[in-house]
Structure formats: structure tokens, C-alpha cells
Design an enzyme around this catalytic site. Structure first.
Site, PDB file in Angstrom:
ATOM      1  N   GLU A 139       0.833  -1.202   0.000  1.00  0.00           N
ATOM      2  CA  GLU A 139       0.000   0.000   0.000  1.00  0.00           C
ATOM      3  C   GLU A 139       0.870   1.255   0.000  1.00  0.00           C
ATOM      4  O   GLU A 139       1.969   1.265   0.549  1.00  0.00           O
ATOM      5  CB  GLU A 139      -0.923  -0.005   1.234  1.00  0.00           C
ATOM      6  CG  GLU A 139      -1.922  -1.154   1.202  1.00  0.00           C
ATOM      7  CD  GLU A 139      -2.932  -1.109   2.350  1.00  0.00           C
ATOM      8  OE1 GLU A 139      -2.885  -0.174   3.172  1.00  0.00           O
ATOM      9  OE2 GLU A 139      -3.771  -2.036   2.414  1.00  0.00           O
ATOM     10  N   GLU A 206      -8.555   1.866  -4.861  1.00  0.00           N
ATOM     11  CA  GLU A 206      -9.682   1.446  -4.006  1.00  0.00           C
ATOM     12  C   GLU A 206     -10.500   2.650  -3.558  1.00  0.00           C
ATOM     13  O   GLU A 206      -9.957   3.640  -3.039  1.00  0.00           O
ATOM     14  CB  GLU A 206      -9.161   0.670  -2.783  1.00  0.00           C
ATOM     15  CG  GLU A 206     -10.309   0.237  -1.866  1.00  0.00           C
ATOM     16  CD  GLU A 206      -9.971  -0.863  -0.882  1.00  0.00           C
ATOM     17  OE1 GLU A 206      -8.854  -1.431  -0.949  1.00  0.00           O
ATOM     18  OE2 GLU A 206     -10.849  -1.173  -0.045  1.00  0.00           O
TER      19      GLU A 206
HETATM   20  O1  KIV Z   1      -6.404  -7.311   0.897  1.00  0.00           O
HETATM   21  C1  KIV Z   1      -7.171  -7.223  -0.064  1.00  0.00           C
HETATM   22  O2  KIV Z   1      -8.080  -8.038  -0.275  1.00  0.00           O
HETATM   23  C2  KIV Z   1      -6.983  -6.107  -0.971  1.00  0.00           C
HETATM   24  C3  KIV Z   1      -8.046  -5.888  -2.008  1.00  0.00           C
HETATM   25  C4  KIV Z   1      -9.178  -5.179  -1.368  1.00  0.00           C
HETATM   26  C5  KIV Z   1      -7.535  -5.160  -3.187  1.00  0.00           C
HETATM   27  O3  KIV Z   1      -6.051  -5.390  -0.873  1.00  0.00           O
END
Ligand code: KIV
Length: 289
Positions: A139, A206
């Protein structure tokens, strides 16, 4: 070339569609880049175990994400924050074992890469070596750019994740839509360009307004993967338990539920219990003599 090296043909990006196309090897980052070139949209689902991953692999889903959403969707935590590297390695290895064709991407969990690029490298290498995944996801946009660069230099394909980043749930005070307003939209564009510049092969967007996700998708040469980003991203991802109706209670607005597995499984369990209570199970055909 040794016995396990890819053949020259395997090194080429396939010109076949991702869905229902090449079936004799795993999908690669080059296949995904080629799909963007020909404007082919693709799907990604999360998976946390070998059995479910095998179903999605057989269904032709080109990319499976061992998301740290395993925290709330598989391991019983409230958020993704408590998920550890050891848990991610175990779940990712199971997903790799259960699949043949899908590219497997594993999340670097909270606290496993934010300290330094060296920490990101150490933990990404664990996911590649111990679990056998084909790529990692982390992230952050500009703030993660140096780590992405180091991983890519080391030969590790990186999927970035910007917009609503669930590992920052406590800083966000929940899961609000991101990128609303001029300054936030400009920051999202800067983040998207920073991760592309650092060498990420793809980026998850997201919970961002559809118009902004479309703008980012148009301006990037790498594929964008939307979750709550509207219809114009190059790919779409959903958490499998949301998609299949296993999640208890409310799901986010961006989820479409394609099945009602929670009801199907609950009904099966109730029918089994009734049969046992009434003596209908096991019957003669389930019995050894
Ligand atoms: O952890 C996850 O499932 C994600 C998705 C929401 C993209 O990062």
C-alpha cells in the site's frame, strides 16, 4: 536453459485473451501489459486457501490476490492490521499449491515494509522464496516509491495499492472514499504516477470516484485494478467472500454478490445435523460391513 527454465515461447507475452486464453503456464506481468495494449479487461479475486483458489484457477480468473483482507475475511480479526508475515506466507503457499495457471500476488501486511526499503525487500523475498508467489502488493503511492523501486530492481514484480488503503484504517477513522476534491484528486494522480515511475506493473485503486479512476487509467501505461473505482479501470478485483455471499452482514456499496454461499452452506449444515439427529445419516450406502 535447464529443465525448469521457461521456453522462449513462455517468455513471450501471450496474444491470447487472459480469460480462457493461454492454459499451459501461469499468467505473467507481460500478459497483463499486453492485455492493456489491446484494451482487454480482466478480473482478480482474493483467495486464502488451496481449495477455493483451485476453484478460481479452474474458472479462469487470471490473477489471484492473497490479500491481507485474510485478516477480516478468513482469520476472524476486525481489520487487516493484525495480520503477520508468517500468516501471509502460510496462506500464500497454500494458494500457490492449489493453482496452476493464475498469477498469485501476495500482500505485504501492515508493519512488514513501512520501516525501510530493506525491510520491504526482506519480507517480499520471503513471500517469493517460501510461498512461491509471482508478485507482491503493498500500500502507498509516493510514500512507498523507494521500496517499490528496490523490489523491482531485485526482480520482484510489484502491484501497488492507492486510494483507500485499509492498513491505514485507524488514521482514516474508517473506510471513507478517497480522492474527492481537487487537492485529494491531484495527490491520487501523483501517487499513481509515482508507483508507475518506480516500476510497479499494476496499481489497485480502491474507493475513489469513477471519474478520477478513469482519468488515472487513461494517464497510466500500467493496468489499473479497481475496487470501488467505477467501470473504467483496466481490471476489477473483489474480495471472494463478498463476491460469493459468504460475508456476514453488510458489504460495501461496490460489491456485487454473485452467489449466496452463506445460505447454501448453512442449509447444508442444518440438513446434516437433522439427518444425524433423526438417524437418516449414515444410511446403508455410507456404511462398511
Ligand atoms: O487485501 C485485499 O483483499 C486487498 C483488495 C481489497 C484489493 O487489498
Amino acid at each position: 536453459m535447464n529443465a525448469s527454465s521457461p521456453s522462449p515461447a513462455q517468455n513471450q507475452a501471450s496474444t491470447a485473451t487472459l480469460y480462457g486464453g493461454v492454459t499451459n503456464r501461469r499468467i505473467t506481468v507481460r500478459d497483463l501489459a499486453a492485455a492493456k495494449q489491446r484494451s482487454e479487461k480482466w478480473s482478480m479475486l482474493t483467495a486464502y486457501d488451496a481449495l477455493t483458489a483451485g476453484v478460481f484457477d479452474e474458472a479462469g480468473i487470471p490473477v489471484l490476490l492473497v490479500g491481507d483482507s485474510a485478516g477480516n475475511c478468513h482469520l476472524g480479526y476486525e481489520t487487516t492490521v493484525p495480520v503477520t508475515m508468517d500468516q501471509m506466507v502460510m496462506l500464500s503457499a497454500a494458494v500457490v499449491r492449489g493453482t496452476k495457471r493464475s498469477m498469485i500476488v501476495a500482500d505485504l501486511p501492515f508493519g512488514s515494509y513501512q520501516e525501510s526499503p530493506a525491510q520491504a525487500m526482506h519480507n517480499a523475498a520471503r513471500l517469493m522464496k517460501e510461498a512461491g508467489v509471482g508478485a507482491v502488493k503493498l500500500e502507498g503511492g509516493e510514500r512507498s516509491a523507494r521500496s517499490i523501486e528496490l523490489l523491482v530492481e531485485a526482480g520482484i514484480p510489484v502491484m501497488a495499492h492507492i486510494g483507500l488503503t485499509p492498513q491505514s484504517v485507524h488514521a482514516f477513522g474508517g473506510y471513507p472514499v478517497q480522492g474527492r476534491g481537487d487537492e485529494a484528486a491531484h495527490q491520487l494522480l501523483r501517487d499513481a504516477k509515482a508507483v508507475q515511475q518506480s516500476g510497479a506493473f499494476s496499481v489497485v485503486l480502491e474507493a475513489v470516484p469513477a471519474e478520477l479512476a478513469a482519468q488515472v487509467t487513461e494517464q497510466l501505461s500500467i493496468p489499473t485494478v479497481g475496487i470501488g473505482g467505477g467501470p473504467d479501470t483496466d481490471a476489477q478485483v473483489l474480495v471472494w467472500t463478498d463476491m460469493a455471499g459468504m460475508t456476514a452482514g453488510r458489504v460495501p456499496k461496490f460489491v456485487k454478490q454473485y452467489a449466496d454461499l452463506r445460505t447454501v452452506l448453512g442449509d447444508a449444515a442444518r440438513a446434516f445435523a437433522e439427518d444425524v439427529r433423526g438417524g437418516a445419516f449414515p444410511a446403508e450406502e455410507h456404511t462398511f460391513h
